[in-house]
Design a protein around this motif. Structure first.
Motif, PDB file in Angstrom:
ATOM      1  N   ALA A 120     -25.367  14.208  -9.034  1.00 11.70           N
ATOM      2  CA  ALA A 120     -25.167  15.444  -9.782  1.00 11.70           C
ATOM      3  C   ALA A 120     -23.680  15.726  -9.965  1.00 11.70           C
ATOM      4  CB  ALA A 120     -25.844  16.607  -9.062  1.00 11.70           C
ATOM      5  N   ALA A 121     -22.888  15.497  -8.912  1.00  9.14           N
ATOM      6  CA  ALA A 121     -21.451  15.732  -8.996  1.00  9.14           C
ATOM      7  C   ALA A 121     -20.806  14.801 -10.022  1.00  9.14           C
ATOM      8  CB  ALA A 121     -20.809  15.545  -7.626  1.00  9.14           C
ATOM      9  N   GLY A 122     -21.228  13.532 -10.018  1.00 10.67           N
ATOM     10  CA  GLY A 122     -20.699  12.590 -11.000  1.00 10.67           C
ATOM     11  C   GLY A 122     -21.024  13.014 -12.419  1.00 10.67           C
ATOM     12  N   PHE A 123     -22.245  13.478 -12.626  1.00  8.49           N
ATOM     13  CA  PHE A 123     -22.657  13.929 -13.959  1.00  8.49           C
ATOM     14  C   PHE A 123     -21.876  15.173 -14.365  1.00  8.49           C
ATOM     15  CE2 PHE A 123     -25.562  15.870 -17.067  1.00  8.49           C
ATOM     16  CZ  PHE A 123     -25.833  14.780 -17.881  1.00  8.49           C
ATOM     17  N   ALA A 124     -21.683  16.089 -13.414  1.00 13.47           N
ATOM     18  CA  ALA A 124     -20.970  17.332 -13.704  1.00 13.47           C
ATOM     19  C   ALA A 124     -19.524  17.064 -14.092  1.00 13.47           C
ATOM     20  CB  ALA A 124     -21.029  18.261 -12.495  1.00 13.47           C
ATOM     21  N   VAL A 125     -18.898  16.115 -13.426  1.00 18.01           N
ATOM     22  CA  VAL A 125     -17.476  15.857 -13.651  1.00 18.01           C
ATOM     23  C   VAL A 125     -17.231  14.973 -14.870  1.00 18.01           C
ATOM     24  CG1 VAL A 125     -15.432  14.728 -12.669  1.00 18.01           C
ATOM     25  CG2 VAL A 125     -16.862  16.187 -11.231  1.00 18.01           C
ATOM     26  N   LEU A 126     -18.086  13.974 -15.088  1.00 17.08           N
ATOM     27  CA  LEU A 126     -17.796  12.954 -16.087  1.00 17.08           C
ATOM     28  C   LEU A 126     -18.525  13.124 -17.412  1.00 17.08           C
ATOM     29  CD1 LEU A 126     -17.874   9.838 -13.724  1.00 17.08           C
ATOM     30  CD2 LEU A 126     -15.859  11.037 -14.605  1.00 17.08           C
ATOM     31  N   SER A 127     -19.666  13.815 -17.403  1.00 17.76           N
ATOM     32  CA  SER A 127     -20.455  13.928 -18.632  1.00 17.76           C
ATOM     33  C   SER A 127     -19.888  15.010 -19.553  1.00 17.76           C
ATOM     34  CB  SER A 127     -21.913  14.255 -18.299  1.00 17.76           C
ATOM     35  OG  SER A 127     -22.663  14.403 -19.486  1.00 17.76           O
ATOM     36  N   ASP A 128     -19.970  14.759 -20.848  1.00 18.70           N
ATOM     37  CA  ASP A 128     -19.533  15.751 -21.827  1.00 18.70           C
ATOM     38  C   ASP A 128     -20.707  16.319 -22.622  1.00 18.70           C
ATOM     39  OD1 ASP A 128     -20.239  13.570 -23.319  1.00 18.70           O
ATOM     40  OD2 ASP A 128     -18.338  13.379 -24.393  1.00 18.70           O
ATOM     41  N   THR A 129     -21.927  16.128 -22.095  1.00 16.39           N
ATOM     42  CA  THR A 129     -23.112  16.627 -22.780  1.00 16.39           C
ATOM     43  C   THR A 129     -23.603  17.911 -22.140  1.00 16.39           C
ATOM     44  OG1 THR A 129     -25.378  16.084 -23.476  1.00 16.39           O
ATOM     45  CG2 THR A 129     -24.689  15.328 -21.295  1.00 16.39           C
ATOM     46  N   PHE A 130     -24.364  18.685 -22.911  1.00 18.84           N
ATOM     47  CA  PHE A 130     -25.007  19.874 -22.366  1.00 18.84           C
ATOM     48  C   PHE A 130     -26.513  19.674 -22.245  1.00 18.84           C
ATOM     49  CE2 PHE A 130     -21.021  21.688 -23.897  1.00 18.84           C
ATOM     50  CZ  PHE A 130     -20.656  22.450 -22.791  1.00 18.84           C
ATOM     51  N   ARG A 131     -26.970  18.421 -22.474  1.00 13.76           N
ATOM     52  CA  ARG A 131     -28.389  18.119 -22.287  1.00 13.76           C
ATOM     53  C   ARG A 131     -28.719  18.110 -20.803  1.00 13.76           C
ATOM     54  NH1 ARG A 131     -27.323  14.149 -26.402  1.00 13.76           N
ATOM     55  NH2 ARG A 131     -26.941  12.644 -24.720  1.00 13.76           N
ATOM     56  N   PRO A 132     -29.966  18.424 -20.442  1.00  9.38           N
ATOM     57  CA  PRO A 132     -30.327  18.406 -19.016  1.00  9.38           C
ATOM     58  C   PRO A 132     -30.434  16.982 -18.497  1.00  9.38           C
ATOM     59  CG  PRO A 132     -32.268  18.815 -20.347  1.00  9.38           C
ATOM     60  CD  PRO A 132     -31.103  18.839 -21.287  1.00  9.38           C
ATOM     61  N   MET A 133     -30.284  16.825 -17.208  1.00  9.55           N
ATOM     62  CA  MET A 133     -30.395  15.526 -16.554  1.00  9.55           C
ATOM     63  C   MET A 133     -31.454  15.616 -15.471  1.00  9.55           C
ATOM     64  SD  MET A 133     -29.142  13.657 -13.603  1.00  9.55           S
ATOM     65  CE  MET A 133     -27.641  14.472 -13.083  1.00  9.55           C
ATOM     66  N   VAL A 134     -32.390  14.661 -15.474  1.00 11.12           N
ATOM     67  CA  VAL A 134     -33.420  14.590 -14.440  1.00 11.12           C
ATOM     68  C   VAL A 134     -33.568  13.144 -14.002  1.00 11.12           C
ATOM     69  CG1 VAL A 134     -34.720  16.576 -15.315  1.00 11.12           C
ATOM     70  CG2 VAL A 134     -35.304  14.282 -16.120  1.00 11.12           C
ATOM     71  N   GLY A 135     -34.115  12.935 -12.807  1.00 14.54           N
ATOM     72  CA  GLY A 135     -34.417  11.585 -12.353  1.00 14.54           C
ATOM     73  C   GLY A 135     -33.827  11.265 -10.993  1.00 14.54           C
ATOM     74  N   ALA A 136     -34.449  10.294 -10.335  1.00 18.64           N
ATOM     75  CA  ALA A 136     -34.032   9.878  -8.997  1.00 18.64           C
ATOM     76  C   ALA A 136     -33.028   8.739  -9.020  1.00 18.64           C
ATOM     77  CB  ALA A 136     -35.255   9.453  -8.186  1.00 18.64           C
ATOM     78  N   SER A 137     -32.595   8.312 -10.208  1.00 18.81           N
ATOM     79  CA  SER A 137     -31.778   7.098 -10.266  1.00 18.81           C
ATOM     80  C   SER A 137     -30.413   7.266  -9.602  1.00 18.81           C
ATOM     81  CB  SER A 137     -31.621   6.627 -11.719  1.00 18.81           C
ATOM     82  OG  SER A 137     -31.110   7.661 -12.524  1.00 18.81           O
ATOM     83  N   GLY A 138     -29.854   8.473  -9.592  1.00 17.17           N
ATOM     84  CA  GLY A 138     -28.601   8.680  -8.872  1.00 17.17           C
ATOM     85  C   GLY A 138     -28.766   8.367  -7.400  1.00 17.17           C
ATOM     86  N   ALA A 139     -29.863   8.838  -6.812  1.00 13.65           N
ATOM     87  CA  ALA A 139     -30.145   8.559  -5.406  1.00 13.65           C
ATOM     88  C   ALA A 139     -30.418   7.080  -5.183  1.00 13.65           C
ATOM     89  CB  ALA A 139     -31.344   9.381  -4.938  1.00 13.65           C
ATOM     90  N   GLY A 194     -21.828   8.376  -9.567  1.00 11.32           N
ATOM     91  CA  GLY A 194     -21.657   9.339  -8.488  1.00 11.32           C
ATOM     92  C   GLY A 194     -22.560   9.061  -7.306  1.00 11.32           C
ATOM     93  N   GLY A 195     -23.815   8.691  -7.586  1.00  9.64           N
ATOM     94  CA  GLY A 195     -24.743   8.361  -6.508  1.00  9.64           C
ATOM     95  C   GLY A 195     -24.321   7.120  -5.758  1.00  9.64           C
ATOM     96  N   PHE A 196     -23.857   6.103  -6.491  1.00  5.74           N
ATOM     97  CA  PHE A 196     -23.418   4.854  -5.861  1.00  5.74           C
ATOM     98  C   PHE A 196     -22.250   5.101  -4.911  1.00  5.74           C
ATOM     99  CE2 PHE A 196     -20.839   1.036  -5.609  1.00  5.74           C
ATOM    100  CZ  PHE A 196     -21.770   0.031  -5.407  1.00  5.74           C
TER     101      PHE A 196
END
Length: 216
Positions: A120-139, A194-196
């Protein structure tokens, strides 16, 4: 069928329960899609309350108190459909036991939870989209990071070649690049990164020993 039965028999119980939990959540969302749950826009509503919305870190209004913080964890238990779920659960069943057998149930869950937060932190810092993010792939990338972190320490301590670790990282990067374009740039690679990274760090905190240390 026998191989599948043996896989489930040998799977650590905590991972089996995680797979069941994920399946129940996606099953409820799929039932909502089919109109079996009498709540309009059921999947979309769940996403609105539990998905990761970058805008909530800005000036968007939350649906409930604490949502901007809770979404750092809740997004990791949702999926975008049955195929998304199946792919991630197969990955969890493949990577999870290696981490579990290294550190046990409690530290496994800690690494997994920290990787969700890292995604989530990686997505928050690096993503420039406002679309929602779901999924276990970060973990799940966090589990991969943990396994490679231990492999790195083992090889460094035993003075073995680092090529297998480098090759695995290159393959993970290549996989993300291919999927990113194959999925029309809808892949949350930022969460994977971020998860990695968080999984690597968490593994070093949970068990920094090498094979040589554990053999002594």
């Amino acid at each position: 069928m026998m191989r599948l039965r043996e896989l489930f028999r040998d799977m650590p119980r905590v991972i089996l329960w995680m797979i069941v939990l994920y399946a129940l959540i996606e099953g409820a969302l799929t039932a909502g899609d089919a109109g079996l749950i009498d709540i309009p826009r059921f999947r979309s509503t769940v996403y609105e309350y539990a998905g990761f919305w970058p805008g909530l870190l800005g000036d968007w209004r939350a649906n409930y108190p604490g949502q901007p913080a809770l979404m750092f964890l809740s997004y990791g238990f949702l999926h975008s459909g049955l195929m998304h779920l199946v792919v991630n659960m197969l990955t969890l069943g493949s990577l999870g036991p290696a981490v579990y057998h290294r550190v046990g149930a409690r530290k496994f869950l800690l690494i997994y939870a920290l990787a969700i937060l890292g995604g989530a932190a990686g997505f928050a810092v690096l993503s420039d989209t406002f679309r929602p993010m779901v999924g276990a792939s970060g973990a799940l990338f966090g589990l991969a990071g943990a396994i490679l972190a231990w492999e790195y320490v083992d090889r460094f301590t035993l003075k073995e070649a680092m090529w297998p670790v480098i090759r695995a990282v290159v393959l993970l990067v290549a996989l993300n690049v291919v999927l990113y374009y194959a999925m029309d740039r809808l892949l949350a690679w930022e969460a994977h990164l971020g998860g990695f990274v968080m999984g690597w760090i968490a593994a070093m905190l949970a068990d920094p020993r090498s094979r040589a240390d554990s053999d002594d």
